[in-house]
Design an enzyme around this catalytic site. Structure first.
Site: not given
Length: 319
Positions: A158, A183
Site C-alpha cells: 500500500s 500499518y
C-alpha cells in the site's frame, strides 16, 4: 542505488479494471491462491481470475463466510487459514501440498489496517504478524508447490508504506503503539519481502512483485470509526464518499494485483513495486504519496527482514 523501479509504459492506468488487464489472456489450467479472496479486492481478484479460466483456492479465516461470498463463482475452492496463527498456516500448507498440485499465481492479498493495539501468537503486533509474518510463513511452506511451476508471487502492499520503514529496534511496537505507523511498517515489510523473495527465487523461475492497489473503500476500513474517515475527508456523515473520483472501484483496485500476477509485460522483471498497472517510480521525498520509498526496496534491508522473519516464524525454504 541501481533499480528496475521505472515505468514500463504498460498502456493501462488507474481506471483500468481487472478484466481490462486480462483481455486476451487465457488462464485455463492455471492455479492461483488468493488469500482473503472472498472480500473486497480479493473477491474481485478471484472473480476475474476464474473468468479468465483459472482455478482459485481461497484460504479464509472465516471459511463459512467465504463460501457464501464466492457461491456462484465457478472454479473456486475455500479452505481454512488464519494468518495470525502459524499453526493454522502450517496446517493449510500441509493440506495443499498433500494434493500434489503446483501453484502458478500466489496473491498475498489478505490484511488488516489501522486496528487497535492487538497481540497475536507470542505477543506479536497484529498488523506485522498478519500482513507480513503470516504470508512469509505461508509462501515458505508452500515453496515445494511454488517453485516447480515458476510461479509469480504478488504481495499486496500500500501507499501506507510511506508511513514507516521497519522499526528494527521495536518491530512489535511494544513502546508507543501507533496504528498508522504499525500499518506502514507492515506494508513496507510486504515490499521488502517481494524484493528478497525475487532475489532468492528467480533461479527457480519464480518472480515476486509488490504493489499499491489504490484507494478503495472496502471492508479493510472496518477498524476505522466513521468520524475518523470524515476527518480524513473520505466520507460525509452519511457514509457517502466526498470525492468519488479519489477512490477506485473494487474492479479497478484489483487490476494492479491481477496485472502483476499475469501480465506478459512483466516477463523478465521482478522484485519491483507497482501501482496503477505499471511499475512505479522511486519517490525519495517525504510527503509525496505516490511511488515507492527507497527504504522499501533496499536489498540490504530486504535480506535483514527475511532473516528476522525466518527467525520469528521458524520457517525458511532457502535455509
Amino acid at each position: 542505488m541501481s533499480t528496475a523501479q521505472h515505468k514500463i509504459g504498460s498502456g493501462f492506468g488507474a481506471r483500468s479494471t481487472a478484466d481490462d488487464v486480462l483481455q486476451g489472456i487465457d488462464l485455463s489450467g492455471k492455479l492461483a491462491i488468493v488469500t482473503g479472496g472472498y472480500s473486497g479486492l480479493g473477491l474481485e481478484t478471484t472473480r476475474a481470475l476464474t473468468e479468465a479460466g483459472a482455478h482459485v483456492v481461497v484460504p479464509a479465516r472465516r471459511p463459512d463466510v467465504a463460501r457464501e461470498a464466492v457461491a456462484g463463482i465457478d472454479g473456486v475452492e475455500v479452505d481454512e487459514l488464519d494468518l495470525g496463527d502459524l499453526d493454522s498456516v502450517r496446517a493449510f500448507a500441509e493440506r495443499f501440498l498433500a494434493s500434489g498440485r503446483t501453484i502458478d499465481f500466489m496473491i498475498d492479498n489478505a490484511g488488516i489496517m489501522a486496528c487497535p493495539e492487538t497481540r497475536v501468537g507470542p505477543g506479536w503486533e497484529a498488523q506485522f504478524a498478519t500482513n507480513h509474518l503470516g504470508h512469509f510463513a505461508l509462501v515458505n511452506r508452500l515453496w515445494p508447490a511454488i517453485a516447480p511451476g515458476g510461479a509469480r508471487v504478488v504481495s499486496v502492499s500500500s501507499t501506507g508504506h510511506h508511513n514507516s520503514g521497519i522499526r528494527w529496534d521495536d518491530v512489535h511496537w511494544r513502546d508507543g503503539y501507533d496504528k498508522w505507523g504499525a500499518y506502514g511498517q507492515a506494508k513496507t515489510a510486504n515490499v521488502l519481502f517481494a524484493v528478497q523473495l525475487d532475489r532468492l527465487g528467480r533461479d527457480s523461475g519464480v518472480r515476486a512483485f509488490a504493489l499499491h492497489p489504490g484507494g478503495i473503500l472496502t471492508p479493510l476500513q472496518r477498524h476505522l470509526p466513521k468520524e475518523e474517515m470524515m476527518e480524513r475527508g473520505w466520507i460525509d456523515e452519511n457514509g457517502v464518499p466526498l470525492n468519488p473520483d479519489a477512490f477506485k472501484s473494487p474492479a479497478q483496485g484489483a487490476a494492479t494485483q491481477v496485472w502483476a500476477a499475469t501480465s506478459p509485460q512483466l516477463a523478465g522483471l521482478g522484485g519491483v513495486y507497482c501501482e496503477d498497472c505499471d511499475v512505479a517510480e522511486v519517490t525519495p521525498v517525504d510527503g509525496e504519496r505516490t511511488g515507492v520509498r527507497e527504504y522499501a526496496i533496499d536489498p540490504e534491508q530486504a535480506a535483514r527482514l527475511w532473516a528476522l522473519s525466518a527467525e520469528l516464524t521458524g520457517v525458511d525454504a532457502f535455509a
